[in-house]
Design an enzyme around this catalytic site. Structure first.
Site, PDB file in Angstrom:
ATOM      1  CG  ASP A  43      -2.211  -0.756   0.962  1.00 11.27           C
ATOM      2  OD1 ASP A  43      -2.474  -1.111  -0.193  1.00 11.27           O
ATOM      3  OD2 ASP A  43      -2.962  -0.984   1.932  1.00 11.27           O
ATOM      4  CE  LYS A  67      -7.953   0.347  -2.594  1.00 15.41           C
ATOM      5  NZ  LYS A  67      -7.029  -0.662  -2.053  1.00 15.41           N
ATOM      6  CG  MET A  94      -8.244   7.600   6.082  1.00 16.46           C
ATOM      7  SD  MET A  94      -9.083   6.230   5.243  1.00 16.46           S
ATOM      8  CE  MET A  94     -10.209   5.691   6.543  1.00 16.46           C
TER       9      MET A  94
END
Length: 245
Positions: free
Chosen positions: A34, A56, A165
């Protein structure tokens, strides 16, 4: 058919990788990794290990999740040890559960190797305890992604909130938490790039965050609660020694 390991790479510092994760990486034939992992960790792999980036970041995906699932399955049919390497822990907003279910439905053997999640490591790295006797007996980890439709009233009375996030949506999150009933004067900390040499802390209050949010650069963990005062505001805390959490 080979075996797939869903491996947590920890919060950033390579020394916080578990011994089991280190051993499996040394044996891996393929590693799908990742965006948030420390690339130094990839040096633990053997020279002929196939390393594939599937990260991502902020809506930009190198591959859709469905294609990542399919890649894991295809590689498991050709290689003995396949590693899906994820930042933090595979099951904390890492879609590890989706990959586990997909592979098991295909008959692939899967093992989860837990990692240290940034939800706890980031606050700890800057001396913020998510729980503290007499101050915080509960904490919740919440996604701050604007498209997830979080009902912030559910978290109005949780002692410590850890929001992942949430940098891009930080102002709206603060407004929602105040509307939900949290104290506007409640302290807030952001820990950028936790446990790395580039770590940086930003602290404020919910009111200031809602009105004039400070500059914060992702990736960063957001912490809301009185526990922030232990480190940043030097508040004289009264401990209830007979109160256990």
């Amino acid at each position: 058919m080979g075996k797939v390991y869903l491996v947590g790479a920890g919060p950033g510092d390579p020394e916080l990788l578990t011994l089991k994760a280190h051993r499996i990486l040394k044996e891996a034939d393929v590693v799908l990794y990742d965006a948030l992992i420390n690339r130094e960790i990839l040096r633990f792999t053997k020279p002929d290990c196939l390393k594939i980036y599937v990260g991502k970041r902020d809506g930009e995906h190198s591959l859709p999740q469905e294609e990542i699932n399919e890649l894991l399955y295809r590689f498991s049919r050709s290689y003995k040890i396949v590693v899906r390497l994820k930042g933090g822990d595979p099951f904390v907003f890492g879609r590890g559960g989706e990959e586990l279910l997909y592979l098991r439905e295909k008959g692939v053997e899967v093992e989860v190797v837990p990692g240290i999640t940034s939800a706890v490591a980031a606050p700890s790295s800057t001396s913020i305890p998510v729980t503290h006797r007499g101050i915080a007996s509960s904490f919740a980890v919440v996604t701050g992604h604007p498209n997830r439709g979080i009902n912030w009233e559910n978290f109005a009375k949780v002692d410590t909130l850890v929001i992942l996030m949430g940098v891009k949506n930080r102002r709206e999150i603060a407004k929602e938490l105040i509307r939900a009933g949290r104290d506007p004067n409640e302290p807030v900390a952001f820990i950028e790039k936790a446990t790395t040499p580039e770590q940086r802390e930003v602290f404020t209050t919910l009111r200031e965050l809602a009105q004039n949010p400070p500059e914060v650069n992702p990736p960063a963990v957001m912490v809301v609660g009185e526990v922030v005062e232990i480190t940043y505001f030097n508040k004289d805390l009264i401990f209830q020694q007979d109160k256990l959490y």
